[in-house]
Scaffold this motif. Sequence first.
Motif, PDB file in Angstrom:
ATOM      1  N   TYR A 131     -56.229-102.072  25.035  1.00 25.82           N
ATOM      2  CA  TYR A 131     -55.546-100.781  24.895  1.00 25.82           C
ATOM      3  C   TYR A 131     -54.962-100.336  26.228  1.00 25.82           C
ATOM      4  O   TYR A 131     -53.829 -99.845  26.292  1.00 25.82           O
ATOM      5  N   ARG A 132     -55.731-100.483  27.286  1.00 26.44           N
ATOM      6  CA  ARG A 132     -55.240-100.077  28.610  1.00 26.44           C
ATOM      7  C   ARG A 132     -54.019-100.896  29.016  1.00 26.44           C
ATOM      8  O   ARG A 132     -53.091-100.369  29.655  1.00 26.44           O
ATOM      9  N   VAL A 143     -62.699 -90.462  24.108  1.00 28.45           N
ATOM     10  CA  VAL A 143     -62.544 -91.719  24.844  1.00 28.45           C
ATOM     11  C   VAL A 143     -63.300 -91.552  26.153  1.00 28.45           C
ATOM     12  O   VAL A 143     -63.284 -90.463  26.752  1.00 28.45           O
ATOM     13  N   THR A 144     -63.958 -92.611  26.612  1.00 27.13           N
ATOM     14  CA  THR A 144     -64.790 -92.470  27.811  1.00 27.13           C
ATOM     15  C   THR A 144     -64.836 -93.755  28.618  1.00 27.13           C
ATOM     16  O   THR A 144     -64.499 -94.836  28.119  1.00 27.13           O
ATOM     17  N   ASN A 145     -65.289 -93.624  29.861  1.00 26.75           N
ATOM     18  CA  ASN A 145     -65.624 -94.786  30.685  1.00 26.75           C
ATOM     19  C   ASN A 145     -67.117 -94.817  30.978  1.00 26.75           C
ATOM     20  O   ASN A 145     -67.578 -95.639  31.765  1.00 26.75           O
ATOM     21  N   ILE A 157     -56.011 -93.529  21.561  1.00 21.62           N
ATOM     22  CA  ILE A 157     -56.816 -94.246  22.561  1.00 21.62           C
ATOM     23  C   ILE A 157     -56.020 -94.440  23.847  1.00 21.62           C
ATOM     24  O   ILE A 157     -56.513 -94.142  24.950  1.00 21.62           O
ATOM     25  N   THR A 158     -54.786 -94.920  23.725  1.00 20.56           N
ATOM     26  CA  THR A 158     -53.993 -95.174  24.931  1.00 20.56           C
ATOM     27  C   THR A 158     -53.673 -93.875  25.663  1.00 20.56           C
ATOM     28  O   THR A 158     -53.621 -93.836  26.894  1.00 20.56           O
ATOM     29  N   LEU A 214     -56.757 -93.134  27.584  1.00 25.20           N
ATOM     30  CA  LEU A 214     -56.938 -94.069  28.696  1.00 25.20           C
ATOM     31  C   LEU A 214     -55.946 -93.820  29.825  1.00 25.20           C
ATOM     32  O   LEU A 214     -56.244 -94.113  30.994  1.00 25.20           O
ATOM     33  N   SER A 245     -62.475 -98.193  23.837  1.00 25.75           N
ATOM     34  CA  SER A 245     -61.607 -98.221  25.028  1.00 25.75           C
ATOM     35  C   SER A 245     -61.510 -99.644  25.578  1.00 25.75           C
ATOM     36  O   SER A 245     -61.718 -99.876  26.766  1.00 25.75           O
TER      37      SER A 245
END
Length: 504
Positions: A432-433, A402-404, A454-455, A458, A428
């Motif tokens: 999900y956030r 998972v990334t930003n 995923i969560t 995040l 992401s």
Amino acid sequence: MSVQFTYGADNGEFDTIVCFVSSEELKRDGASEAEWVHPQLDEALRDHFARKLFKAEPKETLALSTLGLLPASYVVYVGISHAGLSPDELRDAATAAAKAAKRLNAKAVKQILPRETCTGSQEYSISQAAQAMTEGYTLGLFARRTEKKDDERKQTTVQTVAFAPPGEFAGSEQAGGQWEAGIRRGVIFAESVVFARDLTNLPGNRLTPEMLAEEAETLARTYGLDCEVMDEWSAAEQGMGGLLGVGQGSVNPPRMIVLHYAGAADNEETWGLIGKGITFDTGGISLKKAEGMEEMISDMGGAAAVLGAMRIIGELKPAVNVVAVIPTAENMPSDRALKPGDILKTMSGLTVEVVNTDAEGRLVLADGLTTAIRRGATKLIDVATLTGAVGVALGNVATGAVTNDEMLLQQVILASKRAGERIWPLPSYPEYRKQLDSDAADLKNIGGRLGGAITGGLFIGAFSEERPWVHLDIAGTAWLERDRSWESKGGTGVMVRTLGELLV
């Protein structure tokens, strides 16, 4: 375990000879005249192939006694898919050869090299071929250290592996130089994986947070790294509520470990590597099922990966700056333990509602990311056995990411491809956030059953402070129930070589 690898002409005594062979070669016109090792032994190979006793499939092996036809006692034929192998296929073939040699109690192995490993190809250089095969042999010979009385009997007898080039390359200085460089890199990378595996396989009573900190200090002394270890009082002074909250239920207090490597003084960029170091995870008050809980000695697999990567960095001294952070604790149930519904204030100032105490890794990693940032990290990669959900999604085959920052993720994925370690990116999306929104605090530590991998990622990303960040969830890949090629049963040391390829 220490195996000596050499490259060059045949000038030694060997008890085992290894040769790669494909079904294409055995089917080809003129195969009856082809020679791989010795006319009579090759004829036995062709007979086994004709009878379908040996199909020359990738990683399949056929061991034949030489019956005095050669000075060596055995010949091992290893199946390959085709003549022009990729580094991944070379690594797999070398692993199969190593395991066959180990079964034969070989001491000195001569590996006859495919021609392409001395010329290079569009896919790989000569040194990359050498590195892959060295890694394959070293990791294939690995045996888990145990406390059994006869443990030594399970360790490999192989002492030397000689890579023998085809005759026309025997005196090539260019090929020889690249092979020597590849062997050295391969040994360092593979032995760093072995280091991580040995750490991961240690039982919980042999690796508490304080003991893990001692391992990091020993590593730092060996390679001249700066090391700082913060105890529970120092952590309290710095407001590490996530780390302290998770560790408060155990008689063994938590530690925050920081290693510094400065290899590029004029470069303002500093990589932050953060490894989850839960030395044992019961789930806390949200207690796990008893079945399989013994495998939770591997919940510090992320810490092992980061320490293994720092060993590579210490050996090869690349021109990069790295701060490695390992938040380490035991997650135990007791009268002092963290409870569902508790609210923690993390080092960053963000507050967290604890919905499930078995989602503890993300709590210590939150303080880990903040620690790395405050020590100058400009790019962040965390490695963690974070969620069972990633195993549901990807099994034990691939690590979830998972990334930003897509560019940073692609760098990591390219490094993983060189290492032969699979990474699969997960989305992401903002929805999900939102699952982490809390009525009582800035966020809660679990977002429900849906999209758990995923969560979970995040949640950690919420503490990246807008810096480029990649989360690697190795919960499915850090521990295996059975051997799979160069990946071992038990702790695998996954992501050590990916981080090494990324930074070195």
